[in-house]
Write an enzyme that holds these catalytic residues in place. Structure first.
Site, PDB file in Angstrom:
ATOM      1  CD  GLU A  94      -1.131  -0.785   3.606  1.00 30.39           C
ATOM      2  OE1 GLU A  94      -1.804  -1.813   3.436  1.00 30.39           O
ATOM      3  OE2 GLU A  94      -1.165  -0.103   4.622  1.00 30.39           O
ATOM      4  CB  CYS A 115       3.246   7.103   3.177  1.00 30.11           C
ATOM      5  SG  CYS A 115       3.767   5.797   4.254  1.00 30.11           S
ATOM      6  CB  CYS A 122       7.751  -5.907   8.180  1.00 29.06           C
ATOM      7  SG  CYS A 122       9.232  -5.192   8.945  1.00 29.06           S
ATOM      8  CB  CYS A 126       7.324  -3.502  15.729  1.00 30.58           C
ATOM      9  SG  CYS A 126       8.945  -3.069  15.082  1.00 30.58           S
ATOM     10  CB  SER A 225      10.509   5.833   8.619  1.00 30.13           C
ATOM     11  OG  SER A 225      10.196   5.362   9.902  1.00 30.13           O
ATOM     12  CB  SER A 248      10.384   3.528  14.228  1.00 24.36           C
ATOM     13  OG  SER A 248       9.827   3.985  13.033  1.00 24.36           O
ATOM     14  CG  LEU A 249      13.497   5.823  20.441  1.00 24.61           C
ATOM     15  CD1 LEU A 249      14.826   5.247  19.987  1.00 24.61           C
ATOM     16  CD2 LEU A 249      13.732   7.108  21.219  1.00 24.61           C
ATOM     17  CB  CYS A 367       2.403   1.101   9.040  1.00 23.16           C
ATOM     18  SG  CYS A 367       3.681  -0.012   8.909  1.00 23.16           S
TER      19      CYS A 367
HETATM   20  N1  SAH Z   1       9.849  -0.155   9.127  1.00 29.28           N
HETATM   21  C1  SAH Z   1      10.011   1.240   9.166  1.00 29.28           C
HETATM   22  C2  SAH Z   1       9.072   2.012   8.273  1.00 29.28           C
HETATM   23  C3  SAH Z   1       7.657   1.527   8.211  1.00 29.28           C
HETATM   24  S1  SAH Z   1       6.682   1.694   9.667  1.00 29.28           S
HETATM   25  C4  SAH Z   1       9.908   1.727  10.587  1.00 29.28           C
HETATM   26  O1  SAH Z   1       9.528   0.955  11.456  1.00 29.28           O
HETATM   27  O2  SAH Z   1      10.246   2.885  10.801  1.00 29.28           O
HETATM   28  C5  SAH Z   1       6.294   3.431   9.648  1.00 29.28           C
HETATM   29  C6  SAH Z   1       5.921   3.979  10.982  1.00 29.28           C
HETATM   30  O3  SAH Z   1       4.589   3.581  11.358  1.00 29.28           O
HETATM   31  C7  SAH Z   1       6.843   3.518  12.086  1.00 29.28           C
HETATM   32  O4  SAH Z   1       7.225   4.597  12.903  1.00 29.28           O
HETATM   33  C8  SAH Z   1       5.953   2.545  12.815  1.00 29.28           C
HETATM   34  O5  SAH Z   1       6.406   2.334  14.097  1.00 29.28           O
HETATM   35  C9  SAH Z   1       4.600   3.220  12.703  1.00 29.28           C
HETATM   36  N2  SAH Z   1       3.460   2.373  13.052  1.00 29.28           N
HETATM   37  C10 SAH Z   1       3.338   1.051  12.871  1.00 29.28           C
HETATM   38  N3  SAH Z   1       2.144   0.625  13.322  1.00 29.28           N
HETATM   39  C11 SAH Z   1       1.498   1.716  13.801  1.00 29.28           C
HETATM   40  C12 SAH Z   1       0.224   1.918  14.405  1.00 29.28           C
HETATM   41  N4  SAH Z   1      -0.617   0.916  14.586  1.00 29.28           N
HETATM   42  N5  SAH Z   1      -0.103   3.177  14.787  1.00 29.28           N
HETATM   43  C13 SAH Z   1       0.736   4.202  14.577  1.00 29.28           C
HETATM   44  N6  SAH Z   1       1.953   4.078  13.995  1.00 29.28           N
HETATM   45  C14 SAH Z   1       2.323   2.837  13.618  1.00 29.28           C
HETATM   46 FE1  SF4 Z   2       8.394  -3.585  10.371  1.00 23.82          FE
HETATM   47 FE2  SF4 Z   2       8.429  -0.927  10.816  1.00 23.82          FE
HETATM   48 FE3  SF4 Z   2       6.223  -2.415  11.333  1.00 23.82          FE
HETATM   49 FE4  SF4 Z   2       8.398  -2.689  12.858  1.00 23.82          FE
HETATM   50  S1  SF4 Z   2       7.135  -0.834  12.649  1.00 23.82           S
HETATM   51  S2  SF4 Z   2       7.129  -4.373  12.036  1.00 23.82           S
HETATM   52  S3  SF4 Z   2      10.010  -2.440  11.373  1.00 23.82           S
HETATM   53  S4  SF4 Z   2       7.129  -2.038   9.347  1.00 23.82           S
END
Ligand code: SAH
Ligand code: SF4
Length: 386
Positions: A94, A115, A122, A126, A225, A248-249, A367
């Protein structure tokens, strides 16, 4: 078995020049081809009317030219729009298009951030994220990353050409667009997947999207990111292009981050922070820290002090994002008072923190969510059939 063809949009100008040179084609033919691909954004060889037919046939023999197909679209022209693409092997990814400014008085906004996704699924798992729920399937090809931008621009141009409120469709292969009709001004590599785990394809695709002969999107308008792949952050710092970096901390101590981001066990916060300092020193670019606020997990005010220390070390601003709930996951966002208290605590510690007003919450904009839902529905239909 015959070797699969390389897609024409995975080729940079040097590769095309060398190929055309081997074919004894004049150099200006490369310019003409690139103009069709990236300024006019056509989707078929036949549209390239100023290239001689034998050259078009030779290109078609040597290269593939696949476009991603729109499987579903949510949202409307003036708001956040979400595109679900079906790739040639059936996989779904997407992209989300976000207007820069809320459109006033019904006028469509002409500046947009797109985006884009870099992988199918992935591998980083996470705990809060929809993209990782099903694991990793494959990396996107260079052209699949690039075509997310081109396909959105083709659709947007198609919509502009039609009166509002009619259903969108991709302009046909023969129809082409002008450069002035650009829709995407900023790119964020924040869709599905971990971009730095698909490093080579990512950097090549961004090089083409950035190049003046390609899509012409400034490197400073491209933000990558990452969940924190330390060696690749250092490698990216050594690349010539000046991309922006977002980390993404989501947890300011290893204790909290380990609970929600398995990647932290491999690259804990100290190693991540050193790699970011290297990026900052080498590039001189501001880094952004992304911090999702998840109720009862990382929203305690005890996180604000270590977070502020890290942000100050990295000269980073902090983007606070209230968690977007995901079907099947137990996590929730904290209430607004709690979100504001967290933001204010950071400001009091001399850190620039913004509480991101969310766009697209109602259309599964976070995402991986639209793909997840569509896949679940497709699985359900398949099970009903058997
Ligand atoms: N893998 C990379 C980029 C894709 S995720 C990364 O983790 O940075 C893009 C952003 O969306 C990241 O900061 C991720 O932590 C955040 N994200 C994922 N799931 C989310 C959710 N349910 N609500 C808000 N942000 C989310
Ligand atoms: Fe992958 Fe980013 Fe989602 Fe973590 S937040 S599972 S690294 S897409």
């Amino acid at each position: 078995m015959t070797k699969p063809k390389t897609d024409i949009r995975s080729q940079n100008i040097e590769e095309l020049k060398s190929r055309f040179n081997q074919w004894r084609e004049p150099a200006y033919r490369v310019e003409q081809l690139l103009h069709w691909l990236y300024a006019r954004r056509v989707t078929g060889w036949d549209a390239m009317t100023n290239l001689p037919k034998p050259l078009r046939s030779r290109l078609a023999e040597e290269f593939s030219f696949h476009s991603i197909a729109l499987a579903q679209k949510q949202g409307s022209r003036d708001t956040t729009q979400k595109f679900l693409w079906r790739l040639p092997d059936g996989a779904l990814v997407e992209s989300v298009l976000i207007p820069a400014n809320p459109a006033l008085f019904g006028d469509p906004s002409d500046r947009h951030t797109l985006c884009v996704s870099t992988q199918v699924g992935c591998a980083y798992g996470c705990k809060f994220c929809a993209s990782g729920l099903d694991g990793w399937k494959r990396n996107l090809e260079v052209e699949e990353i690039i075509d997310q931008v081109l396909a959105v621009e083709r659709l947007a141009a198609g919509e502009r050409a039609r009166p509002a409120k009619t259903s969108p469709e991709t302009p046909s292969a023969g129809k082409s667009l002008e450069n002035s009709e650009r829709t995407v001004n900023n790119l964020v590599i924040m869709g599905m997947g971990e971009p730095l785990a698909n490093y080579d394809h990512l950097v090549k695709a961004l090089g083409i999207l950035n190049a003046p002969w390609g899509a012409g999107i400034g490197a400073r308008k491209i933000t990558i990111s990452t969940s924190g792949l330390v060696p690749e952050i250092r490698k990216l710092a050594d690349e010539p292009l000046q991309f922006r970096l977002a980390i993404s901390l989501h947890g300011a101590t290893d204790e909290v981050r380990n609970k929600i981001m398995p990647v932290n066990r491999k690259y804990p916060i100290a190693a991540l922070s050193d790699a970011c300092v290297y990026y900052l020193r080498t590039k001189g670019r501001m880094i952004t820290i992304e911090y999702i606020l998840i109720k009862g997990v990382n929203d305690g005010l005890d996180q604000t002090k270590p977070l502020a220390e890290l942000a100050r070390r990295l000269h980073a601003k902090v983007n606070l994002i209230p968690y977007n709930s995901v079907e099947g996951l137990p996590w929730e966002r904290p209430d607004e008072a709690c979100q504001t208290a967290f933001a204010n605590a950071l400001t009091a510690l001399n850190v620039t923190a913004t509480l991101r007003r969310e766009k697209g919450h109602d259309i599964d904009a976070a995402c991986g969510q639209l793909r997840l839902r569509t896949q679940l529905e497709e699985q359900e239909i398949a099970t009903q059939k058997t």
